[in-house]
Design an enzyme around this catalytic site. Structure first.
Site, PDB file in Angstrom:
ATOM      1  N   ARG A 161     -12.002  -7.014  16.897  1.00 47.02           N
ATOM      2  CA  ARG A 161     -10.986  -7.323  17.931  1.00 47.02           C
ATOM      3  C   ARG A 161     -10.182  -6.081  18.319  1.00 47.02           C
ATOM      4  NH1 ARG A 161     -13.800 -11.162  17.789  1.00 47.02           N
ATOM      5  NH2 ARG A 161     -13.230 -13.350  17.928  1.00 47.02           N
ATOM      6  N   SER A 235      -8.121 -17.960  20.134  1.00 52.57           N
ATOM      7  CA  SER A 235      -7.399 -17.670  18.875  1.00 52.57           C
ATOM      8  C   SER A 235      -6.117 -16.915  19.202  1.00 52.57           C
ATOM      9  CB  SER A 235      -8.246 -16.789  17.957  1.00 52.57           C
ATOM     10  OG  SER A 235      -9.476 -17.399  17.658  1.00 52.57           O
ATOM     11  N   GLU A 331      -3.542 -11.891  18.658  1.00 56.93           N
ATOM     12  CA  GLU A 331      -4.722 -11.314  19.318  1.00 56.93           C
ATOM     13  C   GLU A 331      -4.454 -11.015  20.799  1.00 56.93           C
ATOM     14  OE1 GLU A 331      -8.865 -13.024  18.839  1.00 56.93           O
ATOM     15  OE2 GLU A 331      -8.647 -13.115  21.023  1.00 56.93           O
TER      16      GLU A 331
HETATM   17  P1  FAD Z   1      -7.314 -10.491  30.399  1.00 61.14           P
HETATM   18  O1  FAD Z   1      -6.698 -11.576  29.593  1.00 61.14           O
HETATM   19  O2  FAD Z   1      -7.069 -10.503  31.856  1.00 61.14           O
HETATM   20  O3  FAD Z   1      -6.854  -9.088  29.806  1.00 61.14           O
HETATM   21  C1  FAD Z   1      -6.887  -8.851  28.419  1.00 61.14           C
HETATM   22  C2  FAD Z   1      -6.491  -7.389  28.178  1.00 61.14           C
HETATM   23  O4  FAD Z   1      -7.461  -6.526  28.750  1.00 61.14           O
HETATM   24  C3  FAD Z   1      -5.169  -7.012  28.862  1.00 61.14           C
HETATM   25  O5  FAD Z   1      -4.534  -6.064  28.047  1.00 61.14           O
HETATM   26  C4  FAD Z   1      -5.598  -6.373  30.176  1.00 61.14           C
HETATM   27  O6  FAD Z   1      -4.653  -5.436  30.649  1.00 61.14           O
HETATM   28  C5  FAD Z   1      -6.888  -5.683  29.745  1.00 61.14           C
HETATM   29  N1  FAD Z   1      -7.881  -5.592  30.826  1.00 61.14           N
HETATM   30  C6  FAD Z   1      -8.447  -6.609  31.512  1.00 61.14           C
HETATM   31  N2  FAD Z   1      -9.362  -6.127  32.384  1.00 61.14           N
HETATM   32  C7  FAD Z   1      -9.369  -4.790  32.253  1.00 61.14           C
HETATM   33  C8  FAD Z   1     -10.082  -3.720  32.884  1.00 61.14           C
HETATM   34  N3  FAD Z   1     -10.990  -3.933  33.840  1.00 61.14           N
HETATM   35  N4  FAD Z   1      -9.810  -2.436  32.485  1.00 61.14           N
HETATM   36  C9  FAD Z   1      -8.895  -2.182  31.532  1.00 61.14           C
HETATM   37  N5  FAD Z   1      -8.182  -3.145  30.901  1.00 61.14           N
HETATM   38  C10 FAD Z   1      -8.422  -4.432  31.260  1.00 61.14           C
HETATM   39  N6  FAD Z   1     -12.332 -13.588  22.623  1.00 61.14           N
HETATM   40  C11 FAD Z   1     -13.283 -13.232  21.738  1.00 61.14           C
HETATM   41  O7  FAD Z   1     -13.409 -12.023  21.417  1.00 61.14           O
HETATM   42  N7  FAD Z   1     -14.117 -14.139  21.172  1.00 61.14           N
HETATM   43  C12 FAD Z   1     -14.047 -15.459  21.459  1.00 61.14           C
HETATM   44  O8  FAD Z   1     -14.816 -16.254  20.929  1.00 61.14           O
HETATM   45  C13 FAD Z   1     -13.059 -15.884  22.398  1.00 61.14           C
HETATM   46  N8  FAD Z   1     -12.922 -17.188  22.695  1.00 61.14           N
HETATM   47  C14 FAD Z   1     -11.962 -17.586  23.574  1.00 61.14           C
HETATM   48  C15 FAD Z   1     -11.860 -18.948  23.866  1.00 61.14           C
HETATM   49  C16 FAD Z   1     -10.899 -19.401  24.761  1.00 61.14           C
HETATM   50  C17 FAD Z   1     -10.813 -20.871  25.074  1.00 61.14           C
HETATM   51  C18 FAD Z   1     -10.027 -18.467  25.385  1.00 61.14           C
HETATM   52  C19 FAD Z   1      -9.014 -18.940  26.391  1.00 61.14           C
HETATM   53  C20 FAD Z   1     -10.108 -17.113  25.076  1.00 61.14           C
HETATM   54  C21 FAD Z   1     -11.083 -16.661  24.163  1.00 61.14           C
HETATM   55  N9  FAD Z   1     -11.222 -15.290  23.822  1.00 61.14           N
HETATM   56  C22 FAD Z   1     -12.189 -14.895  22.953  1.00 61.14           C
HETATM   57  C23 FAD Z   1     -10.277 -14.293  24.366  1.00 61.14           C
HETATM   58  C24 FAD Z   1     -10.644 -13.758  25.763  1.00 61.14           C
HETATM   59  O9  FAD Z   1     -11.428 -14.673  26.478  1.00 61.14           O
HETATM   60  C25 FAD Z   1     -11.388 -12.425  25.687  1.00 61.14           C
HETATM   61  O10 FAD Z   1     -10.622 -11.470  25.020  1.00 61.14           O
HETATM   62  C26 FAD Z   1     -11.761 -11.898  27.087  1.00 61.14           C
HETATM   63  O11 FAD Z   1     -12.538 -10.721  26.966  1.00 61.14           O
HETATM   64  C27 FAD Z   1     -10.534 -11.593  27.943  1.00 61.14           C
HETATM   65  O12 FAD Z   1     -10.974 -11.357  29.255  1.00 61.14           O
HETATM   66  P2  FAD Z   1     -10.011 -11.458  30.509  1.00 61.14           P
HETATM   67  O13 FAD Z   1     -10.762 -10.938  31.681  1.00 61.14           O
HETATM   68  O14 FAD Z   1      -9.458 -12.821  30.624  1.00 61.14           O
HETATM   69  O15 FAD Z   1      -8.872 -10.436  30.094  1.00 61.14           O
HETATM   70  N1  EPU Z   2     -10.608 -23.761   9.979  1.00 59.78           N
HETATM   71  C1  EPU Z   2      -9.564 -24.475   9.463  1.00 59.78           C
HETATM   72  N2  EPU Z   2      -8.817 -25.232  10.322  1.00 59.78           N
HETATM   73  C2  EPU Z   2      -9.098 -25.308  11.653  1.00 59.78           C
HETATM   74  C3  EPU Z   2     -10.162 -24.545  12.161  1.00 59.78           C
HETATM   75  C4  EPU Z   2     -10.917 -23.773  11.302  1.00 59.78           C
HETATM   76  O1  EPU Z   2      -9.286 -24.446   8.273  1.00 59.78           O
HETATM   77  O2  EPU Z   2      -8.373 -26.009  12.365  1.00 59.78           O
HETATM   78  C5  EPU Z   2     -11.433 -22.946   9.063  1.00 59.78           C
HETATM   79  C6  EPU Z   2     -12.842 -23.533   8.996  1.00 59.78           C
HETATM   80  O3  EPU Z   2     -12.959 -24.203   7.785  1.00 59.78           O
HETATM   81  C7  EPU Z   2     -13.761 -22.352   9.042  1.00 59.78           C
HETATM   82  C8  EPU Z   2     -12.892 -21.161   9.349  1.00 59.78           C
HETATM   83  O4  EPU Z   2     -11.572 -21.636   9.568  1.00 59.78           O
HETATM   84  O5  EPU Z   2     -14.333 -22.124   7.782  1.00 59.78           O
HETATM   85  C9  EPU Z   2     -13.385 -20.397  10.577  1.00 59.78           C
HETATM   86  O6  EPU Z   2     -13.298 -21.238  11.727  1.00 59.78           O
HETATM   87  P1  EPU Z   2     -14.145 -20.953  13.048  1.00 59.78           P
HETATM   88  O7  EPU Z   2     -15.579 -20.910  12.724  1.00 59.78           O
HETATM   89  O8  EPU Z   2     -13.683 -21.907  14.082  1.00 59.78           O
HETATM   90  O9  EPU Z   2     -13.757 -19.469  13.443  1.00 59.78           O
HETATM   91  P2  EPU Z   2     -12.378 -18.687  13.496  1.00 59.78           P
HETATM   92  O10 EPU Z   2     -12.403 -17.652  12.418  1.00 59.78           O
HETATM   93  O11 EPU Z   2     -11.212 -19.593  13.509  1.00 59.78           O
HETATM   94  C10 EPU Z   2     -13.308 -16.821  15.034  1.00 59.78           C
HETATM   95  C11 EPU Z   2     -12.836 -16.088  16.254  1.00 59.78           C
HETATM   96  C12 EPU Z   2     -13.151 -16.882  17.505  1.00 59.78           C
HETATM   97  C13 EPU Z   2     -14.660 -17.090  17.595  1.00 59.78           C
HETATM   98  C14 EPU Z   2     -15.106 -17.849  16.349  1.00 59.78           C
HETATM   99  C15 EPU Z   2     -16.597 -18.003  16.305  1.00 59.78           C
HETATM  100  C16 EPU Z   2     -10.981 -14.688  15.587  1.00 59.78           C
HETATM  101  C17 EPU Z   2      -9.508 -14.487  15.608  1.00 59.78           C
HETATM  102  N3  EPU Z   2     -11.416 -15.812  16.162  1.00 59.78           N
HETATM  103  O12 EPU Z   2     -12.515 -17.990  14.927  1.00 59.78           O
HETATM  104  O13 EPU Z   2     -12.736 -16.118  18.641  1.00 59.78           O
HETATM  105  O14 EPU Z   2     -15.003 -17.813  18.740  1.00 59.78           O
HETATM  106  O15 EPU Z   2     -14.689 -17.129  15.165  1.00 59.78           O
HETATM  107  O16 EPU Z   2     -17.173 -16.776  15.999  1.00 59.78           O
HETATM  108  O17 EPU Z   2     -11.712 -13.856  15.066  1.00 59.78           O
HETATM  109  C18 EPU Z   2     -10.882 -15.678  20.067  1.00 59.78           C
HETATM  110  O18 EPU Z   2     -10.933 -14.511  19.650  1.00 59.78           O
HETATM  111  O19 EPU Z   2     -10.071 -16.046  20.952  1.00 59.78           O
HETATM  112  C19 EPU Z   2     -11.816 -16.667  19.516  1.00 59.78           C
HETATM  113  C20 EPU Z   2     -11.813 -17.954  19.874  1.00 59.78           C
END
Ligand code: FAD
Ligand code: EPU
Length: 339
Positions: A161, A235, A331
């Site tokens: 991250r 997250s 995050e």
């Molecule tokens: P923004 O939110 O618009 O920007 C994020 C940051 O990047 C800001 O600091 C912004 O200034 C900068 N930025 C944006 N575009 C540019 C650019 N072109 N050049 C320079 N800087 C820029 N993230 C994960 O890693 N794994 C996940 O599984 C994951 N799951 C998600 C699930 C949900 C439901 C949600 C809502 C979010 C999740 N995210 C996850 C977080 C997020 O989607 C990612 O970090 C994504 O890459 C952000 O993209 P964005 O275009 O919305 O960025």
């Molecule tokens: N868990 C709980 N309670 C809950 C949910 C999960 O105890 O309510 C425990 C589960 O038991 C599980 C563990 O947490 O063993 C991990 O849960 P999960 O697999 O849902 O993944 P996470 O670690 O919570 C991370 C990323 C997600 C990504 C998933 C899948 C971070 C901060 N988050 O979540 O990324 O989608 O793994 O790889 O690393 C994001 O960055 O926004 C994001 C959604």
């Protein structure tokens, strides 16, 4: 390039909080960048899809929205293909496009919201894969030097991250495109708990990257609240990475704490588990809350301000710190232009 005065940012952040910017610039081409006013980090904000930001205040200056489109296979010879994508392309649509061309490597990163240009910022990761594993280079405009830069993977300084763009030099670069090296041969990454089970009885020779993508989509739709229905940024906290001594101590007291070894002997532990263990899953405070589906997701239950969400998030952070001695790190980018 579109320019909007007194722009509403409500639809530009997935928390759905209200905020305004004096001016919004929708950047549609590299030429547009040359016509922009200089970026001032004390007044301006750069946005992609707004899925990883929490807005605590209005933006006194400009919001720059990267909408530069385009995706193409720039080198398709050999076992790998180099694919280029514009920063303004929606990430998940791009992933599906690569799969349609039989290119593998992004399937585990399906359904991550946001635009391609933000993917390197925090080295997006999910289901056992991080962007760093396929990224070849990032092209960006350097606001400070006023020139273009191309960073190879090493120069991006990717970590969990994190990258140089997020930690070392925030707000210095406007990413305009990425190049990725994708494989024509499918090498499934199925180590993440639950992924194999989700694929069910599919035999090895029926397994395709598209099937893995579909399975990831189903898991995500089940586990995470949809921001279109309930505002959130995924997250809210990173999973803490702690030293082995601390991990042994915690796991001695809580053997069920989920933990994974990472680089240099360090241990990553589950922030969701810590939060749930504190009894905070489903907690509501005014219009903000901790999701009852996933303890790591802070949600807008309707009409919450950025300040409401941040108050709730700090309460979660402080409670976890009092209980476990671990301070969770947010995050998303916390955006505040208050003095
Ligand atoms: P923004 O939110 O618009 O920007 C994020 C940051 O990047 C800001 O600091 C912004 O200034 C900068 N930025 C944006 N575009 C540019 C650019 N072109 N050049 C320079 N800087 C820029 N993230 C994960 O890693 N794994 C996940 O599984 C994951 N799951 C998600 C699930 C949900 C439901 C949600 C809502 C979010 C999740 N995210 C996850 C977080 C997020 O989607 C990612 O970090 C994504 O890459 C952000 O993209 P964005 O275009 O919305 O960025
Ligand atoms: N868990 C709980 N309670 C809950 C949910 C999960 O105890 O309510 C425990 C589960 O038991 C599980 C563990 O947490 O063993 C991990 O849960 P999960 O697999 O849902 O993944 P996470 O670690 O919570 C991370 C990323 C997600 C990504 C998933 C899948 C971070 C901060 N988050 O979540 O990324 O989608 O793994 O790889 O690393 C994001 O960055 O926004 C994001 C959604």
């Amino acid at each position: 390039m579109k320019v909007i005065e007194a722009a509403s940012l409500e639809a530009l952040n997935t928390f759905g909080v209200q905020a305004r910017a004096a001016l919004q610039f929708d950047i549609e081409s590299e030429e547009d960048i040359l016509a922009l006013p200089a970026f001032d980090p004390a007044r301006d904000l750069l946005l992609g899809g707004g899925s990883n930001v929490l807005l605590l205040s209005d933006v006194p200056g400009n919001v720059f929205c990267n909408r530069i489109k385009g995706r193409q296979i720039v080198d398709g010879n050999g076992r790998h293909a180099t694919v280029e994508v514009g920063a303004g392309e929606p990430w998940h649509e791009f992933v599906r496009w690569t799969l349609d061309y039989g290119l593998c490597g992004l399937e585990n990163l399906s359904l991550i919201p946001g635009l391609a240009g933000a993917a390197p910022i925090q080295n997006i990761g999910a289901y056992g894969v991080e962007l760093a594993s396929v990224l070849e280079s990032v092209t960006a405009w350097d606001w400070q030097a006023g020139n273009w830069r191309v960073f190879d993977r090493e120069e991006c300084r990717f970590a969990y991250r994190d990258s140089r763009f997020k930690s070392d030099e925030p707000d210095r670069y406007l990413i305009t495109s990425l190049r990725l090296a994708l494989s024509k041969a499918f090498a499934p990454q199925l180590t993440y708990p639950g992924l194999l089970e989700e694929l069910g009885s599919v035999s090895t020779n029926e397994l395709t990257a598209k099937r893995v993508s579909d399975a990831v989509v189903r898991i995500r739709q089940r586990k995470l609240p949809d921001p279109a229905v309930q505002g959130n940024a995924g997250s809210f906290f990173k999973n803490p990475i702690i030293d082995p001594g601390m991990a042994d101590h915690l796991r001695g007291e809580h053997p069920e704490l989920p933990a994974w070894p990472v680089d240099k002997g360090m241990i990553k532990i589950s922030a969701a588990w810590l939060i749930e263990r504190c009894g905070l899953k489903g907690l509501t405070d005014g219009a903000a809350g901790v999701s009852d589906r996933h303890a790591l997701v802070v949600v807008n239950k309707g009409g919450a301000s950025g300040a409401d969400i941040w108050r709730l998030a700090r309460r979660v952070r402080d409670t976890v710190e009092e209980s476990f001695g671990i301070r969770l790190q947010p995050e998303p980018k916390i955006v505040s232009f208050h003095n």
